[in-house]
Motif scaffolding. Structure first.
Motif, PDB file in Angstrom:
ATOM      1  N   LEU A  99       0.822  -1.214   0.000  1.00  0.00           N
ATOM      2  CA  LEU A  99       0.000   0.000   0.000  1.00  0.00           C
ATOM      3  C   LEU A  99       0.859   1.268   0.000  1.00  0.00           C
ATOM      4  CD1 LEU A  99      -2.677  -1.241   2.550  1.00  0.00           C
ATOM      5  CD2 LEU A  99      -3.029  -0.908   0.091  1.00  0.00           C
ATOM      6  N   ASP A 100       2.038   1.187   0.644  1.00  0.00           N
ATOM      7  CA  ASP A 100       2.923   2.360   0.716  1.00  0.00           C
ATOM      8  C   ASP A 100       3.421   2.821  -0.655  1.00  0.00           C
ATOM      9  OD1 ASP A 100       2.714   2.202   3.418  1.00  0.00           O
ATOM     10  OD2 ASP A 100       4.700   1.330   3.754  1.00  0.00           O
ATOM     11  N   ALA A 101       3.369   1.953  -1.659  1.00  0.00           N
ATOM     12  CA  ALA A 101       3.882   2.320  -2.982  1.00  0.00           C
ATOM     13  C   ALA A 101       2.833   3.015  -3.845  1.00  0.00           C
ATOM     14  CB  ALA A 101       4.414   1.074  -3.693  1.00  0.00           C
ATOM     15  N   LEU A 102       1.639   3.225  -3.261  1.00  0.00           N
ATOM     16  CA  LEU A 102       0.565   3.897  -4.006  1.00  0.00           C
ATOM     17  C   LEU A 102       0.251   5.254  -3.388  1.00  0.00           C
ATOM     18  CD1 LEU A 102      -1.947   0.921  -4.413  1.00  0.00           C
ATOM     19  CD2 LEU A 102      -0.428   1.859  -6.180  1.00  0.00           C
ATOM     20  N   THR A 103      -0.028   6.217  -4.235  1.00  0.00           N
ATOM     21  CA  THR A 103      -0.486   7.511  -3.730  1.00  0.00           C
ATOM     22  C   THR A 103      -1.969   7.354  -3.317  1.00  0.00           C
ATOM     23  OG1 THR A 103      -0.922   8.074  -6.029  1.00  0.00           O
ATOM     24  CG2 THR A 103       1.101   8.966  -5.056  1.00  0.00           C
ATOM     25  N   PRO A 104      -2.462   8.235  -2.443  1.00  0.00           N
ATOM     26  CA  PRO A 104      -3.855   8.092  -1.998  1.00  0.00           C
ATOM     27  C   PRO A 104      -4.843   8.111  -3.167  1.00  0.00           C
ATOM     28  CG  PRO A 104      -2.684   9.692  -0.638  1.00  0.00           C
ATOM     29  CD  PRO A 104      -1.771   9.356  -1.780  1.00  0.00           C
ATOM     30  N   LEU A 111      -2.564   6.488 -15.677  1.00  0.00           N
ATOM     31  CA  LEU A 111      -1.966   6.108 -14.398  1.00  0.00           C
ATOM     32  C   LEU A 111      -0.465   5.857 -14.601  1.00  0.00           C
ATOM     33  CD1 LEU A 111      -5.088   5.214 -14.222  1.00  0.00           C
ATOM     34  CD2 LEU A 111      -4.370   3.766 -12.344  1.00  0.00           C
ATOM     35  N   ASN A 112       0.336   6.230 -13.597  1.00  0.00           N
ATOM     36  CA  ASN A 112       1.787   6.031 -13.682  1.00  0.00           C
ATOM     37  C   ASN A 112       2.240   4.942 -12.730  1.00  0.00           C
ATOM     38  OD1 ASN A 112       2.403   8.393 -15.431  1.00  0.00           O
ATOM     39  ND2 ASN A 112       1.508   9.482 -13.675  1.00  0.00           N
ATOM     40  N   GLU A 113       3.318   4.249 -13.131  1.00  0.00           N
ATOM     41  CA  GLU A 113       3.836   3.167 -12.298  1.00  0.00           C
ATOM     42  C   GLU A 113       4.653   3.718 -11.131  1.00  0.00           C
ATOM     43  OE1 GLU A 113       6.020   0.110 -14.354  1.00  0.00           O
ATOM     44  OE2 GLU A 113       6.505  -0.921 -12.476  1.00  0.00           O
ATOM     45  N   GLY A 114       4.415   3.193  -9.946  1.00  0.00           N
ATOM     46  CA  GLY A 114       5.129   3.627  -8.750  1.00  0.00           C
ATOM     47  C   GLY A 114       6.057   2.548  -8.216  1.00  0.00           C
ATOM     48  N   LYS A 118       8.993   5.643  -4.598  1.00  0.00           N
ATOM     49  CA  LYS A 118       8.376   6.663  -5.431  1.00  0.00           C
ATOM     50  C   LYS A 118       6.911   6.280  -5.678  1.00  0.00           C
ATOM     51  CE  LYS A 118       9.132   8.870  -9.939  1.00  0.00           C
ATOM     52  NZ  LYS A 118       7.908   8.346 -10.610  1.00  0.00           N
ATOM     53  N   PRO A 119       6.068   6.477  -4.684  1.00  0.00           N
ATOM     54  CA  PRO A 119       4.664   6.071  -4.824  1.00  0.00           C
ATOM     55  C   PRO A 119       3.985   6.754  -6.017  1.00  0.00           C
ATOM     56  CG  PRO A 119       5.154   6.674  -2.552  1.00  0.00           C
ATOM     57  CD  PRO A 119       6.345   7.060  -3.371  1.00  0.00           C
ATOM     58  N   ALA A 120       3.135   6.018  -6.702  1.00  0.00           N
ATOM     59  CA  ALA A 120       2.374   6.579  -7.828  1.00  0.00           C
ATOM     60  C   ALA A 120       1.032   5.853  -7.916  1.00  0.00           C
ATOM     61  CB  ALA A 120       3.178   6.502  -9.115  1.00  0.00           C
ATOM     62  N   GLU A 121       0.471   5.770  -9.130  1.00  0.00           N
ATOM     63  CA  GLU A 121      -0.911   5.278  -9.245  1.00  0.00           C
ATOM     64  C   GLU A 121      -1.061   3.760  -9.384  1.00  0.00           C
ATOM     65  OE1 GLU A 121      -0.284   8.136 -11.667  1.00  0.00           O
ATOM     66  OE2 GLU A 121      -0.546   9.296  -9.829  1.00  0.00           O
TER      67      GLU A 121
END
Ligand code: A2P
Length: 270
Positions: free
Chosen positions: A115-120, A251-254, A258-261
Motif C-alpha cells: 500500500l505504501d507504494a501507491l499515492t492516496p 496512471l503512472n507506475e510507482g 516513489k509512490p504513484a498510481e
C-alpha cells in the motif's frame, strides 16, 4: 548448522540464517494448484503484499523460490498459494508436503505490491491471473487496505473455473470472519473470469478493460487517475499488457521509494 530438525522419519540439516517452520495444513485445489499454511517465526515482520524466499532441503541442498505471502501481516500463521510444476526444482517436492514437515524461509521479505507504494486514491484495483492472486489474498485481509480505500476490486482470471476456487474461498472466509467482515463490509468486490471454459464471466482482464465490460459489470466509471489505483500480478505478458492499459488511462507506475498510481509484480512460478 543449527540442530537437525526432526521430520517424520529422518533428520534434516537446516542451513544457518534461515527460518525452519512447521507445515500446519495443506489444501489441494487442482492438479496444478495448492495452498499451505505454516508457523510464523516470532521475529518475522512483513508488509501485506510482500514476498519471501521459501525453500526445502532437496538432498543436501536447500532450493528456494520467491513466494508471495498470502496471509495478512496480522496473521499468526503464514499462508502460501502455489502452482505444482511436475519437473519444478522446488514445487515438484513442495507439492508433497504434509502437516508436521519443515519448510525453510529466508529472513528478509520484500516486494512492490504494498500500500505504501501507491499515492492516496478512492478505488483500488487488484488485477491477478493464476497464482498472481496470492499477494492480494494478503491485502484483502488487511484492515489497512480498507482504511486507505473506499472500494477494493479484486479481479482474478484463470484458464478454468476450478482454478478460481482459492479466490472464492478467500472471500467466503472474509465474510465468515467476525472482525474482518465488519471492516470489509461491502467495500470488496470480487470479479472472477475464465478464458478456456464456459462460465458467465469470460475473457482476459485486458480484453474486459479494453471493451469496458469490467466497468459495466461492476457498475463503476472507466479508469480515472484521480480516483483509481492499481496493483497487477500475473505472468510477464499479462503484466505488460495490463500496465499498458493503465498507462493509457493516465496512471503512472510507482515503487516503494516513489509512490504513484499503480504497481506491478510478476507472479512467481517453479
Ligand atoms: P488465456 O487462456 O487466453 O491465455 P497462464 O496460466 O498462461 O499464466 O494464464 C492465466 C490466465 O491469464 C489465463 O486466463 C490467460 O488467458 C490469461 N493471460 C495470459 N496472458 C495474458 C495477457 N497477456 N494478458 C491478459 N491475460 C493473459
Amino acid at each position: 548448522m543449527n540442530a537437525p530438525a526432526k521430520t517424520e522419519d529422518f533428520a534434516i540439516k537446516i542451513p544457518d540464517g534461515v527460518y525452519a517452520e512447521t507445515v500446519l495444513s495443506v489444501e489441494h485445489y487442482t492438479d496444478h494448484l495448492f495452498r499451505f499454511r505454516m508457523t510464523r517465526p516470532a521475529g518475522f515482520r512483513f508488509r501485506s503484499g510482500e514476498f519471501a524466499m521459501i525453500g526445502l532441503m532437496v538432498g543436501e541442498k536447500p532450493i528456494y523460490r520467491a513466494y508471495s505471502i498470502a496471509s495478512p501481516a496480522w496473521d499468526e500463521e503464514l499462508e502460501f498459494f502455489s502452482i505444482k510444476v511436475p519437473d519444478g526444482p522446488l514445487t515438484s517436492h513442495l507439492q508433497a508436503i504434509k502437516p508436521g514437515d519443515t519448510v525453510l524461509m529466508r529472513k528478509k521479505p520484500t516486494g512492490t505490491l504494498v500500500l505504501d507504494a501507491l499515492t492516496p486514491g478512492k478505488r483500488l484495483y487488484m488485477f491477478s491471473t493464476g497464482t498472481g492472486i496470492a499477494p492480494f489474498a494478503s491485502l484483502i485481509r488487511d484492515p489497512e487496505t480498507y482504511e486507505k480505500f473506499e472500494e477494493v476490486i479484486l479481479t482474478h482470471t484463470c484458464r478454468d473455473v476450478a482454478e478460481l476456487k482459492y479466490g472464492f474461498d478467500l472471500v467466503e472466509e472474509i465474510r465468515n470472519h467476525e472482525f474482518l467482515n465488519e471492516i470489509v463490509g461491502d467495500k470488496l468486490k470480487h470479479y472472477a473470469t475464465v478464458t478456456r471454459e464456459d462460465y458467465p464471466f469470460k475473457g482476459r482482464i485486458t480484453t474486459l478493460i479494453e471493451n469496458g465490460k469490467l466497468f459495466a459489470d461492476l457498475g463503476v466509471p472507466a479508469l480515472d487517475p484521480e480516483i483509481d489505483r492499481g496493483m497487477i500480478c500475473g505472468s510477464s505478458a499479462m503484466l505488460k499488457d495490463t500496465k499498458e492499459l493503465l498507462e493509457k488511462a493516465g496512471l503512472n507506475e510507482g515503487a516503494n521509494n516513489k509512490p504513484a498510481e499503480f504497481v506491478i509484480e510478476r507472479a512467481f512460478v517453479g
